[in-house]
Design an enzyme around this catalytic site. Structure first.
Site, PDB file in Angstrom:
ATOM      1  N   LYS A  36       0.803  -1.197   0.000  1.00 33.95           N
ATOM      2  CA  LYS A  36       0.000   0.000   0.000  1.00 33.95           C
ATOM      3  C   LYS A  36       0.851   1.269   0.000  1.00 33.95           C
ATOM      4  CE  LYS A  36      -2.969  -2.404   3.240  1.00 33.95           C
ATOM      5  NZ  LYS A  36      -3.246  -2.484   4.683  1.00 33.95           N
ATOM      6  N   ASP A  76       7.512   3.079  -2.366  1.00 35.31           N
ATOM      7  CA  ASP A  76       7.742   4.150  -1.403  1.00 35.31           C
ATOM      8  C   ASP A  76       9.150   4.097  -0.828  1.00 35.31           C
ATOM      9  OD1 ASP A  76       6.962   1.758  -0.246  1.00 35.31           O
ATOM     10  OD2 ASP A  76       6.080   2.675   1.522  1.00 35.31           O
ATOM     11  N   ASP A  99      14.618  -0.690   1.426  1.00 30.86           N
ATOM     12  CA  ASP A  99      15.267  -0.860   2.731  1.00 30.86           C
ATOM     13  C   ASP A  99      16.317  -1.968   2.552  1.00 30.86           C
ATOM     14  OD1 ASP A  99      15.718  -1.125   5.451  1.00 30.86           O
ATOM     15  OD2 ASP A  99      13.637  -1.296   6.012  1.00 30.86           O
ATOM     16  N   PHE A 132      13.179   5.174  11.659  1.00 35.69           N
ATOM     17  CA  PHE A 132      11.849   4.660  11.337  1.00 35.69           C
ATOM     18  C   PHE A 132      10.959   5.812  10.898  1.00 35.69           C
ATOM     19  CE2 PHE A 132       7.837   2.701  11.364  1.00 35.69           C
ATOM     20  CZ  PHE A 132       8.071   1.351  11.194  1.00 35.69           C
ATOM     21  N   VAL A 133      10.575   5.791   9.641  1.00 41.43           N
ATOM     22  CA  VAL A 133       9.794   6.913   9.106  1.00 41.43           C
ATOM     23  C   VAL A 133       8.383   6.487   8.737  1.00 41.43           C
ATOM     24  CG1 VAL A 133      11.739   8.293   8.283  1.00 41.43           C
ATOM     25  CG2 VAL A 133      10.825   6.507   6.805  1.00 41.43           C
ATOM     26  N   ARG A 179      -0.290   6.653   7.573  1.00 41.65           N
ATOM     27  CA  ARG A 179      -0.122   6.710   6.111  1.00 41.65           C
ATOM     28  C   ARG A 179      -0.649   8.029   5.558  1.00 41.65           C
ATOM     29  NH1 ARG A 179       1.234   1.506   4.144  1.00 41.65           N
ATOM     30  NH2 ARG A 179       0.276  -0.227   5.235  1.00 41.65           N
TER      31      ARG A 179
HETATM   32  C1  PRP Z   1       7.593  -1.693   2.530  1.00 41.40           C
HETATM   33  C2  PRP Z   1       7.856  -0.968   1.210  1.00 41.40           C
HETATM   34  C3  PRP Z   1       8.540  -2.020   0.395  1.00 41.40           C
HETATM   35  C4  PRP Z   1       9.288  -2.835   1.425  1.00 41.40           C
HETATM   36  C5  PRP Z   1      10.722  -2.437   1.427  1.00 41.40           C
HETATM   37  O1  PRP Z   1       6.406  -2.382   2.422  1.00 41.40           O
HETATM   38  O2  PRP Z   1       6.680  -0.524   0.609  1.00 41.40           O
HETATM   39  O3  PRP Z   1       7.619  -2.820  -0.301  1.00 41.40           O
HETATM   40  O4  PRP Z   1       8.692  -2.571   2.698  1.00 41.40           O
HETATM   41  O5  PRP Z   1      11.440  -3.210   2.318  1.00 41.40           O
HETATM   42  P1  PRP Z   1      12.669  -4.112   1.865  1.00 41.40           P
HETATM   43  O6  PRP Z   1      13.558  -3.295   0.966  1.00 41.40           O
HETATM   44  O7  PRP Z   1      13.341  -4.434   3.189  1.00 41.40           O
HETATM   45  O8  PRP Z   1      12.144  -5.337   1.201  1.00 41.40           O
HETATM   46  P2  PRP Z   1       5.590  -2.981   3.654  1.00 41.40           P
HETATM   47  O9  PRP Z   1       5.906  -4.429   3.791  1.00 41.40           O
HETATM   48  O10 PRP Z   1       5.814  -2.111   4.859  1.00 41.40           O
HETATM   49  O11 PRP Z   1       4.072  -2.884   3.144  1.00 41.40           O
HETATM   50  P3  PRP Z   1       3.162  -1.608   2.803  1.00 41.40           P
HETATM   51  O12 PRP Z   1       3.688  -1.003   1.522  1.00 41.40           O
HETATM   52  O13 PRP Z   1       1.793  -2.175   2.629  1.00 41.40           O
HETATM   53  O14 PRP Z   1       3.254  -0.638   3.960  1.00 41.40           O
END
Ligand code: PRP
Length: 174
Positions: free
Chosen positions: A42, A99, A102, A151-152, A164
Protein backbone atom coordinates in the site's frame (compact mmCIF):
# COMPACT_ATOMS: atom_id res chain seq x y z
CA UNK A 1 -3.46 2.97 19.22
CA UNK A 2 0.28 2.80 19.42
CA UNK A 3 2.34 4.67 22.02
CA UNK A 4 4.76 5.73 19.36
CA UNK A 5 4.10 8.99 17.59
CA UNK A 6 5.73 10.85 14.73
CA UNK A 7 7.66 13.56 16.53
CA UNK A 8 9.99 15.09 13.97
CA UNK A 9 9.35 16.12 10.39
CA UNK A 10 12.09 14.67 8.21
CA UNK A 11 10.72 15.75 4.83
CA UNK A 12 8.13 18.50 4.52
CA UNK A 13 5.23 18.58 2.07
CA UNK A 14 7.09 21.23 0.05
CA UNK A 15 10.31 19.22 -0.14
CA UNK A 16 8.39 16.13 -1.24
CA UNK A 17 6.30 18.01 -3.82
CA UNK A 18 9.38 19.58 -5.40
CA UNK A 19 11.35 16.34 -5.56
CA UNK A 20 8.43 14.23 -6.82
CA UNK A 21 7.81 16.75 -9.62
CA UNK A 22 11.49 16.52 -10.61
CA UNK A 23 11.29 12.73 -10.64
CA UNK A 24 8.15 12.82 -12.80
CA UNK A 25 9.90 14.95 -15.42
CA UNK A 26 13.03 12.80 -15.31
CA UNK A 27 11.03 9.63 -15.91
CA UNK A 28 9.03 11.32 -18.68
CA UNK A 29 12.25 12.49 -20.33
CA UNK A 30 13.56 8.92 -20.34
CA UNK A 31 10.24 7.55 -21.62
CA UNK A 32 8.61 10.27 -23.72
CA UNK A 33 6.20 7.88 -25.43
CA UNK A 34 5.07 4.58 -23.95
CA UNK A 35 5.15 4.50 -20.15
CA UNK A 36 3.46 2.08 -17.77
CA UNK A 37 3.74 2.63 -14.01
CA UNK A 38 3.25 -0.12 -11.47
CA UNK A 39 2.60 0.97 -7.91
CA UNK A 40 3.29 -1.43 -5.09
CA UNK A 41 0.53 -1.20 -2.47
CA UNK A 42 0.00 0.00 0.00
CA UNK A 43 2.90 2.31 0.76
CA UNK A 44 3.29 3.76 -2.74
CA UNK A 45 -0.26 5.07 -3.18
CA UNK A 46 0.47 8.70 -2.31
CA UNK A 47 3.77 8.85 -4.18
CA UNK A 48 2.12 7.44 -7.30
CA UNK A 49 -0.74 9.88 -7.06
CA UNK A 50 1.56 12.93 -6.89
CA UNK A 51 3.98 11.48 -9.43
CA UNK A 52 1.37 11.03 -12.15
CA UNK A 53 -0.18 14.45 -11.55
CA UNK A 54 3.23 16.03 -12.15
CA UNK A 55 3.76 14.00 -15.32
CA UNK A 56 2.83 15.41 -18.71
CA UNK A 57 1.58 13.17 -21.51
CA UNK A 58 0.07 9.71 -21.54
CA UNK A 59 0.79 7.15 -18.88
CA UNK A 60 -0.95 3.93 -17.92
CA UNK A 61 -1.13 2.53 -14.40
CA UNK A 62 -1.46 -0.76 -12.63
CA UNK A 63 -1.24 -1.91 -9.02
CA UNK A 64 0.13 -4.87 -7.21
CA UNK A 65 0.22 -5.82 -3.56
CA UNK A 66 2.83 -7.97 -1.89
CA UNK A 67 3.62 -8.93 1.64
CA UNK A 68 6.93 -10.15 2.94
CA UNK A 69 6.84 -13.31 5.02
CA UNK A 70 7.77 -12.70 8.66
CA UNK A 71 9.41 -9.40 7.88
CA UNK A 72 12.32 -8.66 10.17
CA UNK A 73 12.84 -12.23 11.25
CA UNK A 74 14.10 -13.66 7.98
CA UNK A 75 16.30 -12.50 5.19
CA UNK A 76 14.96 -15.07 2.76
CA UNK A 77 13.40 -12.34 0.65
CA UNK A 78 10.39 -14.51 0.11
CA UNK A 79 7.48 -12.32 -0.86
CA UNK A 80 3.85 -13.32 -1.19
CA UNK A 81 1.78 -11.85 -3.99
CA UNK A 82 -1.50 -10.52 -2.57
CA UNK A 83 -2.74 -8.81 -5.72
CA UNK A 84 -1.35 -9.38 -9.17
CA UNK A 85 -1.31 -6.97 -12.10
CA UNK A 86 -4.22 -6.69 -14.50
CA UNK A 87 -2.34 -5.43 -17.56
CA UNK A 88 0.30 -7.37 -19.53
CA UNK A 89 3.86 -5.98 -19.57
CA UNK A 90 5.09 -7.51 -22.83
CA UNK A 91 6.90 -4.88 -24.90
CA UNK A 92 6.06 -2.00 -22.52
CA UNK A 93 8.34 0.53 -20.83
CA UNK A 94 7.62 -0.26 -17.21
CA UNK A 95 8.58 1.65 -14.08
CA UNK A 96 7.95 0.12 -10.65
CA UNK A 97 6.86 2.77 -8.15
CA UNK A 98 7.78 2.05 -4.53
CA UNK A 99 7.74 4.15 -1.40
CA UNK A 100 10.96 2.82 0.15
CA UNK A 101 13.85 0.48 -0.50
CA UNK A 102 15.27 -0.86 2.73
CA UNK A 103 16.92 -4.31 2.63
CA UNK A 104 16.14 -4.45 -1.09
CA UNK A 105 14.59 -7.91 -0.81
CA UNK A 106 11.08 -6.91 -1.88
CA UNK A 107 12.29 -5.05 -4.96
CA UNK A 108 14.69 -7.80 -5.95
CA UNK A 109 11.78 -10.23 -5.96
CA UNK A 110 9.48 -7.85 -7.82
CA UNK A 111 12.03 -7.03 -10.48
CA UNK A 112 12.63 -10.72 -11.06
CA UNK A 113 8.99 -11.66 -11.52
CA UNK A 114 8.20 -8.60 -13.63
CA UNK A 115 11.24 -9.07 -15.86
CA UNK A 116 9.96 -12.57 -16.59
CA UNK A 117 6.90 -10.94 -18.19
CA UNK A 118 9.08 -9.47 -20.94
CA UNK A 119 8.72 -5.70 -20.67
CA UNK A 120 10.75 -3.74 -23.21
CA UNK A 121 12.46 -1.92 -20.32
CA UNK A 122 12.04 -2.27 -16.58
CA UNK A 123 13.13 0.46 -14.18
CA UNK A 124 12.36 1.34 -10.60
CA UNK A 125 11.46 4.59 -8.85
CA UNK A 126 11.62 4.82 -5.05
CA UNK A 127 10.77 7.88 -3.05
CA UNK A 128 13.09 6.86 -0.21
CA UNK A 129 16.21 4.76 0.06
CA UNK A 130 17.98 3.58 3.21
CA UNK A 131 21.30 2.34 1.80
CA UNK A 132 22.71 1.41 5.22
CA UNK A 133 20.02 -1.30 5.52
CA UNK A 134 20.67 -2.97 2.17
CA UNK A 135 21.11 -6.77 2.15
CA UNK A 136 21.09 -7.20 -1.60
CA UNK A 137 22.44 -4.92 -4.29
CA UNK A 138 19.26 -3.94 -6.10
CA UNK A 139 19.20 -1.44 -8.94
CA UNK A 140 16.96 1.61 -8.43
CA UNK A 141 17.23 4.15 -11.26
CA UNK A 142 15.18 6.94 -9.69
CA UNK A 143 15.59 7.78 -5.99
CA UNK A 144 13.79 10.68 -4.34
CA UNK A 145 15.70 10.99 -1.08
CA UNK A 146 18.47 8.97 0.53
CA UNK A 147 17.86 8.79 4.26
CA UNK A 148 19.52 7.39 7.36
CA UNK A 149 18.27 4.31 9.16
CA UNK A 150 15.42 5.89 11.11
CA UNK A 151 11.85 4.66 11.34
CA UNK A 152 9.79 6.91 9.11
CA UNK A 153 6.07 7.21 8.54
CA UNK A 154 3.68 9.36 6.54
CA UNK A 155 3.10 10.02 2.87
CA UNK A 156 1.93 6.42 2.47
CA UNK A 157 4.32 4.79 4.94
CA UNK A 158 2.85 3.28 8.08
CA UNK A 159 3.59 2.09 11.54
CA UNK A 160 1.07 -0.67 12.36
CA UNK A 161 -1.20 0.74 9.62
CA UNK A 162 -1.20 4.21 11.16
CA UNK A 163 0.14 7.51 9.84
CA UNK A 164 -0.12 6.71 6.11
CA UNK A 165 -2.28 9.83 5.75
CA UNK A 166 0.34 12.34 6.93
CA UNK A 167 1.20 14.72 4.08
CA UNK A 168 4.87 14.80 5.14
CA UNK A 169 7.41 12.19 6.22
CA UNK A 170 8.14 12.05 9.93
CA UNK A 171 10.39 10.08 12.25
CA UNK A 172 8.64 7.91 14.81
CA UNK A 173 9.92 7.92 18.36
CA UNK A 174 8.68 7.09 21.82
C1 PRP B 1 7.59 -1.69 2.53
C2 PRP B 1 7.86 -0.97 1.21
C3 PRP B 1 8.54 -2.02 0.39
C4 PRP B 1 9.29 -2.83 1.42
C5 PRP B 1 10.72 -2.44 1.43
O1 PRP B 1 6.41 -2.38 2.42
O2 PRP B 1 6.68 -0.52 0.61
O3 PRP B 1 7.62 -2.82 -0.30
O4 PRP B 1 8.69 -2.57 2.70
O5 PRP B 1 11.44 -3.21 2.32
P1 PRP B 1 12.67 -4.11 1.87
O6 PRP B 1 13.56 -3.29 0.97
O7 PRP B 1 13.34 -4.43 3.19
O8 PRP B 1 12.14 -5.34 1.20
P2 PRP B 1 5.59 -2.98 3.65
O9 PRP B 1 5.91 -4.43 3.79
O10 PRP B 1 5.81 -2.11 4.86
O11 PRP B 1 4.07 -2.88 3.14
P3 PRP B 1 3.16 -1.61 2.80
O12 PRP B 1 3.69 -1.00 1.52
O13 PRP B 1 1.79 -2.17 2.63
O14 PRP B 1 3.25 -0.64 3.96
Amino acid sequence: MSELTPNEILLSEDQIRTRVAEMALEIRRDFPDDLHLIAVLKGAFMFLSDLVRAMPGHVSLDFMAVSSYAKGTTSSGEVRMLKDLEIALEGRNVVIVEDIVDTGLTLTYLQEILRARNPKQLRTACLLSKPSRRQVDVKVEYIGFTIEDRFVVGYGLDFAEQFRNLPHIAVVGP
